[in-house]
Design a protein around this motif. Sequence first.
Motif, mmCIF file in Angstrom:
data_model
loop_
_atom_site.group_PDB
_atom_site.id
_atom_site.type_symbol
_atom_site.label_atom_id
_atom_site.label_comp_id
_atom_site.label_asym_id
_atom_site.label_seq_id
_atom_site.Cartn_x
_atom_site.Cartn_y
_atom_site.Cartn_z
ATOM 1 N N ARG A 297 -21.448 130.041 37.246
ATOM 2 C CA ARG A 297 -21.769 129.998 38.756
ATOM 3 C C ARG A 297 -23.296 129.416 38.998
ATOM 4 N N ILE A 300 -22.714 125.767 39.247
ATOM 5 C CA ILE A 300 -21.970 125.510 40.399
ATOM 6 C C ILE A 300 -23.080 125.741 41.776
ATOM 7 N N ARG A 301 -23.704 126.504 41.918
ATOM 8 C CA ARG A 301 -24.553 126.747 42.902
ATOM 9 C C ARG A 301 -25.773 125.631 42.823
ATOM 10 N N ARG A 304 -24.322 122.743 44.384
ATOM 11 C CA ARG A 304 -24.377 122.789 45.880
ATOM 12 C C ARG A 304 -25.517 122.298 46.615
ATOM 13 N N LEU A 305 -26.647 122.601 45.836
ATOM 14 C CA LEU A 305 -27.868 122.097 46.263
ATOM 15 C C LEU A 305 -27.853 120.514 46.283
ATOM 16 N N SER A 335 -27.487 126.535 54.127
ATOM 17 C CA SER A 335 -26.823 126.718 53.102
ATOM 18 C C SER A 335 -27.534 126.544 51.873
ATOM 19 N N ASN A 336 -28.610 125.916 51.709
ATOM 20 C CA ASN A 336 -29.669 125.725 50.734
ATOM 21 C C ASN A 336 -30.475 127.103 50.322
ATOM 22 N N GLU A 339 -27.787 129.629 49.068
ATOM 23 C CA GLU A 339 -27.449 129.445 47.549
ATOM 24 C C GLU A 339 -28.517 129.750 46.503
ATOM 25 N N LYS A 342 -28.500 133.446 46.431
ATOM 26 C CA LYS A 342 -27.562 133.777 45.372
ATOM 27 C C LYS A 342 -28.116 133.714 44.153
ATOM 28 N N LEU A 343 -28.465 132.578 43.664
ATOM 29 C CA LEU A 343 -29.132 132.058 42.382
ATOM 30 C C LEU A 343 -30.142 133.223 41.898
#
Length: 359
Positions: A297, A300-301, A304-305, A335-336, A339, A342-343
Amino acid sequence: MVPPTAVANQAADKVVAVKEPVQDTILTPRFYTTDFEAMAAMDLRPNEAELKAICEEFRKDYNRHHFVRSSDFNGAADKLDPETRRVFVEFLEQSCTSEFSGFLLYKELSRRIKQKNPLLAECFSYMARDEARHAGFLNKSMGDFGMQLDLGFLTKNKNYTFFKPKFIFYATYLSEKIGYWRYITIYRHLDKNPQNKIFPIFNFFENWCQDENRHGDFFDALMKSQPNTVRGPIAKLWCRFFLLAVFATMYVRDLDRKEFYESLGLDARTYDKIVIEKTNETSARIFPVVLNVKNQRFWIRLERLVSNNAALKATDASSTVAPLKLLRKIPLWISNGAEMAKLFLMPAIDSSKFQPAVR
């Protein structure tokens, strides 16, 4: 060190022009300043012996005679195709700016704390010497392509970010250690694949990265002398934050210029994964926690960045009017932020229980 103004200089029989610095973005190198009085007042006694030993290593100046250009540089720039030249000059500029940023910070620290903390000042003076040598060598290589950075202009016109001393420790420790792993990984790859060595500067990376490693060891010892920087719940949060900020910035930046790594026969994603894993592993020696980079994950994140950054660049390059560009960017910025949050909230690994990656 290469003089700041090099308009009239010559390299490889070419007139060298001053290159305009790239526009500042979140991905470009930062210039830092700090609380000099607080640095001067630091009590080094908890780890003074190790700091004195590192200072003695600096005095020896192992690379005093290393950064001497050879005849291999003559005409090397002319052998590169236009696209490779473009991405390589961008690499040289970003690297030179980063090294020069370190020089300015270390030089000012050495000057401002000399009277009250001579040992710390001496260490910073040697690191400034090394960074000046690196920046000068990189700028001279830019001269082979007919341009150089005006380092005096950068000194006066760059925005400076203020960090408290402990934040300087985190940021510069990671900068030096990740610099070591970046340089040595490229050197080892090119040593095995000499056909991909597009420019002779890479011959210098093995010794060069040892300067970075010694600088990182200095900040490791300095944090040990200020144990509150690496102890307690607040320190754990800050260590996680700086690890994530450095790793995410590098990953997005390198994927944005993946063509440079391709010119060396490297895959940018594979390269960054190696560098991030090794820097994370090294950081476990001093930071109380490190990131769980084995968790899929995490990657994956980061991807997305990368996608969001590409979309932001495409929006900037489009012919859309400014208000519509802003509207298109807002969801990407949100979104950034999500993410990154979440990281940051992913469970970290206690360094005492950290298991190095097996490769």
